[in-house]
Design a protein around this motif. Structure first.
Motif, PDB file in Angstrom:
ATOM      1  N   THR A   1       0.870  -1.169   0.000  1.00  0.00           N
ATOM      2  CA  THR A   1       0.000   0.000   0.000  1.00  0.00           C
ATOM      3  C   THR A   1       0.907   1.219   0.000  1.00  0.00           C
ATOM      4  OG1 THR A   1      -1.683  -1.196   1.252  1.00  0.00           O
ATOM      5  CG2 THR A   1      -1.830   1.199   1.240  1.00  0.00           C
ATOM      6  N   VAL A   2       0.751   2.067  -1.013  1.00  0.00           N
ATOM      7  CA  VAL A   2       1.576   3.263  -1.154  1.00  0.00           C
ATOM      8  C   VAL A   2       0.635   4.463  -1.240  1.00  0.00           C
ATOM      9  CG1 VAL A   2       3.341   4.425  -2.528  1.00  0.00           C
ATOM     10  CG2 VAL A   2       3.321   1.916  -2.414  1.00  0.00           C
ATOM     11  N   ASP A   3       0.765   5.378  -0.302  1.00  0.00           N
ATOM     12  CA  ASP A   3      -0.112   6.552  -0.255  1.00  0.00           C
ATOM     13  C   ASP A   3      -1.580   6.142  -0.288  1.00  0.00           C
ATOM     14  OD1 ASP A   3       2.187   8.161  -0.249  1.00  0.00           O
ATOM     15  OD2 ASP A   3       2.180   8.350  -2.438  1.00  0.00           O
TER      16      ASP A   3
ATOM     17  N   ASP B   1       6.960   3.628  -7.782  1.00  0.00           N
ATOM     18  CA  ASP B   1       5.976   3.838  -6.722  1.00  0.00           C
ATOM     19  C   ASP B   1       6.123   2.795  -5.623  1.00  0.00           C
ATOM     20  OD1 ASP B   1       4.766   6.068  -7.897  1.00  0.00           O
ATOM     21  OD2 ASP B   1       3.408   4.808  -9.071  1.00  0.00           O
TER      22      ASP B   1
ATOM     23  N   ARG C   1       8.799   3.008  -2.862  1.00  0.00           N
ATOM     24  CA  ARG C   1       8.623   4.025  -1.818  1.00  0.00           C
ATOM     25  C   ARG C   1       7.966   3.456  -0.564  1.00  0.00           C
ATOM     26  NH1 ARG C   1       5.334   8.136  -2.631  1.00  0.00           N
ATOM     27  NH2 ARG C   1       4.124   7.243  -4.321  1.00  0.00           N
TER      28      ARG C   1
END
Length: 169
Positions: free
Chosen positions: A32-34, A68, A71
């Protein structure tokens, strides 16, 4: 025995065909990114070390997803089962549909795994090494589990197609 010429012009098409004779398993790498579920499929997963516990995947430098995904504080790696062929195709498709119909779980640190995968790992990036047109990503393991029901076995990528393992008799 036939001769084996050295210093060949290594045509990418012929080289891909030669690489393709070696079967490999397939994993999903996700996090889960942002607040958004991000993931990709990789057929270059391997165990690297028990101490420290490390695995690796190779990611194409042209990947639009990896910048992405990298990160994330933690990423999940799931060894896909033979029945995951369609999911694997989705993981290579449009971003907004990659996890359609897939049951997933996320750790508190953001690592995402496929619930019915054969093995699941919670990892963080240990090191990245750019080599040619790929980046070898070494991942440090923080947690691991595996299913005792291996069902149809792992999803296998061989000669540009998905298959399954057959027991040797």
């Amino acid at each position: 025995m036939t001769s084996f010429a050295t210093d060949q012009d290594l045509d990418p098409v012929r080289l891909r065909q030669a690489f393709g004779v070696f079967p490999s398993g397939v994993v999903a790498v996700a996090a889960t990114v942002d607040g958004i579920l991000v993931g990709l499929a990789a057929s270059s997963f391997t165990s690297v070390s028990l101490d420290p516990p490390l695995v690796s995947v190779s990611i194409a430098n042209s990947s639009k997803t990896w910048p992405d995904l990298r990160r994330a504080g933690h990423v999940g790696v799931t060894v896909l089962a033979a029945h995951h062929g369609e999911l694997c195709r989705r993981l290579a498709g449009p971003v907004e549909h990659r996890f359609d119909g897939a049951a997933v779980s996320a750790t508190e640190t953001g690592a995402v795994t496929i619930d019915d995968g054969l093995a699941r790992f919670d990892c963080s990036i240990y090191r990245e090494v750019t080599v040619g047109d790929h980046t070898i990503v070494l991942l440090r393991l923080h947690a691991a589990d595996h299913s005792t029901d291996q069902g149809g076995g792992p999803l296998v990528f061989h000669r540009s197609a998905f298959g399954r393992v057959s027991p040797y008799r």
